[in-house]
Design a protein around this motif. Structure first.
Motif, PDB file in Angstrom:
ATOM      1  N   ARG A  83       0.753  -1.235   0.152  1.00 42.15           N
ATOM      2  CA  ARG A  83       0.058   0.080   0.103  1.00 42.15           C
ATOM      3  C   ARG A  83       0.937   1.055   0.141  1.00 42.15           C
ATOM      4  O   ARG A  83       1.618   1.380   0.750  1.00 42.15           O
ATOM      5  CB  ARG A  83      -0.854  -0.011   1.304  1.00 42.15           C
ATOM      6  N   LYS A  84       0.516   2.075  -0.831  1.00 46.68           N
ATOM      7  CA  LYS A  84       1.301   3.418  -0.978  1.00 46.68           C
ATOM      8  C   LYS A  84       0.978   4.452   0.092  1.00 46.68           C
ATOM      9  O   LYS A  84      -0.263   4.574   0.426  1.00 46.68           O
ATOM     10  CB  LYS A  84       1.179   4.156  -2.338  1.00 46.68           C
ATOM     11  N   GLN A  85       1.995   4.988   1.024  1.00 45.86           N
ATOM     12  CA  GLN A  85       1.725   5.834   1.828  1.00 45.86           C
ATOM     13  C   GLN A  85       1.230   7.146   1.478  1.00 45.86           C
ATOM     14  O   GLN A  85       1.679   7.487   0.230  1.00 45.86           O
ATOM     15  CB  GLN A  85       3.099   6.039   2.583  1.00 45.86           C
ATOM     16  N   GLU A  86       0.390   7.731   1.912  1.00 41.26           N
ATOM     17  CA  GLU A  86      -0.140   9.169   1.596  1.00 41.26           C
ATOM     18  C   GLU A  86       0.970  10.141   1.860  1.00 41.26           C
ATOM     19  O   GLU A  86       1.516  10.170   2.622  1.00 41.26           O
ATOM     20  CB  GLU A  86      -1.431   9.484   2.518  1.00 41.26           C
ATOM     21  N   MET A  87       1.042  10.937   0.726  1.00 46.10           N
ATOM     22  CA  MET A  87       2.115  12.389   0.601  1.00 46.10           C
ATOM     23  C   MET A  87       1.537  13.457   1.181  1.00 46.10           C
ATOM     24  O   MET A  87       0.219  13.526   0.845  1.00 46.10           O
ATOM     25  CB  MET A  87       2.497  12.121  -0.339  1.00 46.10           C
ATOM     26  N   ASN A  88       2.021  14.209   2.013  1.00 46.17           N
ATOM     27  CA  ASN A  88       1.686  15.483   2.409  1.00 46.17           C
ATOM     28  C   ASN A  88       2.326  16.602   1.704  1.00 46.17           C
ATOM     29  O   ASN A  88       3.576  16.898   1.739  1.00 46.17           O
ATOM     30  CB  ASN A  88       1.865  15.438   4.048  1.00 46.17           C
ATOM     31  N   PRO A  89       1.561  16.912   0.717  1.00 41.31           N
ATOM     32  CA  PRO A  89       2.399  18.086  -0.231  1.00 41.31           C
ATOM     33  C   PRO A  89       2.741  19.495   0.304  1.00 41.31           C
ATOM     34  O   PRO A  89       3.757  20.000   0.352  1.00 41.31           O
ATOM     35  CB  PRO A  89       1.182  18.442  -1.210  1.00 41.31           C
ATOM     36  N   LYS A  90       2.058  19.540   1.707  1.00 38.50           N
ATOM     37  CA  LYS A  90       2.502  20.641   2.475  1.00 38.50           C
ATOM     38  C   LYS A  90       3.593  20.619   3.304  1.00 38.50           C
ATOM     39  O   LYS A  90       4.481  21.602   3.866  1.00 38.50           O
ATOM     40  CB  LYS A  90       1.414  21.245   3.356  1.00 38.50           C
ATOM     41  N   ALA A  91       4.124  19.433   3.380  1.00 39.42           N
ATOM     42  CA  ALA A  91       5.309  18.946   4.520  1.00 39.42           C
ATOM     43  C   ALA A  91       6.606  19.586   3.756  1.00 39.42           C
ATOM     44  O   ALA A  91       7.368  20.299   4.808  1.00 39.42           O
ATOM     45  CB  ALA A  91       5.356  17.609   4.700  1.00 39.42           C
ATOM     46  N   LEU A  92       6.909  19.597   2.926  1.00 39.58           N
ATOM     47  CA  LEU A  92       8.370  19.779   2.057  1.00 39.58           C
ATOM     48  C   LEU A  92       8.512  21.406   2.424  1.00 39.58           C
ATOM     49  O   LEU A  92       9.498  21.815   2.821  1.00 39.58           O
ATOM     50  CB  LEU A  92       8.535  19.392   0.737  1.00 39.58           C
ATOM     51  N   LEU A 141      11.570  25.227   8.303  1.00 38.13           N
ATOM     52  CA  LEU A 141      12.255  24.951   9.490  1.00 38.13           C
ATOM     53  C   LEU A 141      13.508  24.643   9.679  1.00 38.13           C
ATOM     54  O   LEU A 141      14.214  24.272  10.580  1.00 38.13           O
ATOM     55  CB  LEU A 141      11.329  23.994  10.243  1.00 38.13           C
ATOM     56  N   GLY A 142      14.298  24.446   8.252  1.00 45.04           N
ATOM     57  CA  GLY A 142      15.527  24.019   8.141  1.00 45.04           C
ATOM     58  C   GLY A 142      15.716  22.521   8.336  1.00 45.04           C
ATOM     59  O   GLY A 142      16.903  22.167   8.737  1.00 45.04           O
ATOM     60  N   ILE A 143      14.729  21.783   8.406  1.00 42.36           N
ATOM     61  CA  ILE A 143      14.916  20.293   8.382  1.00 42.36           C
ATOM     62  C   ILE A 143      15.411  19.526   7.108  1.00 42.36           C
ATOM     63  O   ILE A 143      14.834  19.974   6.174  1.00 42.36           O
ATOM     64  CB  ILE A 143      13.575  19.629   8.805  1.00 42.36           C
ATOM     65  N   LEU A 144      16.464  19.049   7.068  1.00 46.53           N
ATOM     66  CA  LEU A 144      17.176  18.363   5.723  1.00 46.53           C
ATOM     67  C   LEU A 144      16.599  17.489   5.574  1.00 46.53           C
ATOM     68  O   LEU A 144      16.829  17.000   4.078  1.00 46.53           O
ATOM     69  CB  LEU A 144      18.568  18.673   6.125  1.00 46.53           C
ATOM     70  N   HIS A 145      16.268  16.456   6.396  1.00 50.25           N
ATOM     71  CA  HIS A 145      15.885  14.972   5.692  1.00 50.25           C
ATOM     72  C   HIS A 145      14.330  15.027   6.142  1.00 50.25           C
ATOM     73  O   HIS A 145      13.960  14.810   7.097  1.00 50.25           O
ATOM     74  CB  HIS A 145      16.721  13.980   6.599  1.00 50.25           C
ATOM     75  N   VAL A 146      13.791  14.770   4.945  1.00 44.61           N
ATOM     76  CA  VAL A 146      12.388  14.743   4.798  1.00 44.61           C
ATOM     77  C   VAL A 146      11.928  13.340   4.040  1.00 44.61           C
ATOM     78  O   VAL A 146      12.219  13.454   2.527  1.00 44.61           O
ATOM     79  CB  VAL A 146      11.411  15.928   4.316  1.00 44.61           C
ATOM     80  N   HIS A 147      11.492  12.352   4.325  1.00 44.61           N
ATOM     81  CA  HIS A 147      11.243  11.270   3.514  1.00 44.61           C
ATOM     82  C   HIS A 147       9.715  10.726   3.702  1.00 44.61           C
ATOM     83  O   HIS A 147       9.303  10.357   4.774  1.00 44.61           O
ATOM     84  CB  HIS A 147      12.053   9.928   3.907  1.00 44.61           C
ATOM     85  N   GLN A 148       8.983  10.895   2.823  1.00 43.13           N
ATOM     86  CA  GLN A 148       7.441  10.498   2.875  1.00 43.13           C
ATOM     87  C   GLN A 148       7.323   9.204   2.035  1.00 43.13           C
ATOM     88  O   GLN A 148       7.889   8.824   0.893  1.00 43.13           O
ATOM     89  CB  GLN A 148       6.610  11.569   2.341  1.00 43.13           C
ATOM     90  N   GLY A 149       6.315   8.407   2.557  1.00 46.30           N
ATOM     91  CA  GLY A 149       6.104   7.076   1.747  1.00 46.30           C
ATOM     92  C   GLY A 149       7.127   6.061   1.764  1.00 46.30           C
ATOM     93  O   GLY A 149       7.257   5.379   0.911  1.00 46.30           O
ATOM     94  N   GLU A 150       7.883   6.185   2.873  1.00 51.89           N
ATOM     95  CA  GLU A 150       9.029   5.191   2.920  1.00 51.89           C
ATOM     96  C   GLU A 150       8.739   3.829   3.109  1.00 51.89           C
ATOM     97  O   GLU A 150       7.888   3.482   4.178  1.00 51.89           O
ATOM     98  CB  GLU A 150       9.975   5.664   3.819  1.00 51.89           C
TER      99      GLU A 150
END
Length: 108
Positions: A1-10, A16-25
């Motif tokens: 099942r494909k994880q839901e992606m949040n387009p607002k997250a990136l 916020l300066g967060i370098l590592h964002v992984h969605q749907g992993e």
């Protein structure tokens, strides 16, 4: 099942300066291992917040496993700490405040 992606997250993570964002992993433990290697951390030094069964493998190896109030029964059972708030309703902020308070010198 494909994880839901949040387009607002990136954009928010960049703000916020967060370098590592992984969605749907799919391979969460593999990604966690890679991030630990990149940052020079052991699993014991990691706080991981999960909300469902796919997070259990990571929650089982980290030093501080957390879940949100509306996480699955299994995720909450695996957690060392559970937020009073639901996911998407300030749970991550609550966890960050907890971590910052624990890190602060006594008396500050």
């Amino acid at each position: 099942r494909k994880q839901e992606m949040n387009p607002k997250a990136l954009p928010r993570m960049a703000e916020l300066g967060i370098l590592h964002v992984h969605q749907g992993e799919r391979d969460k433990l593999g990604r966690l291992s890679e991030l630990c290697r990149l940052q020079g951390l052991s699993f014991e030094q990691v706080c991981y917040c999960g909300d469902d069964v796919p997070d259990l493998v990571c929650m089982g190896v980290v030093g501080l496993a957390c879940s949100v109030a509306d996480g699955s029964v299994a995720a909450r059972a695996a957690a060392h700490w559970i937020s009073a708030r639901n996911g998407g309703c300030g749970a991550v902020r609550e966890l960050c405040e907890l971590l910052l308070a624990a890190r602060a010198p006594a008396g500050s």
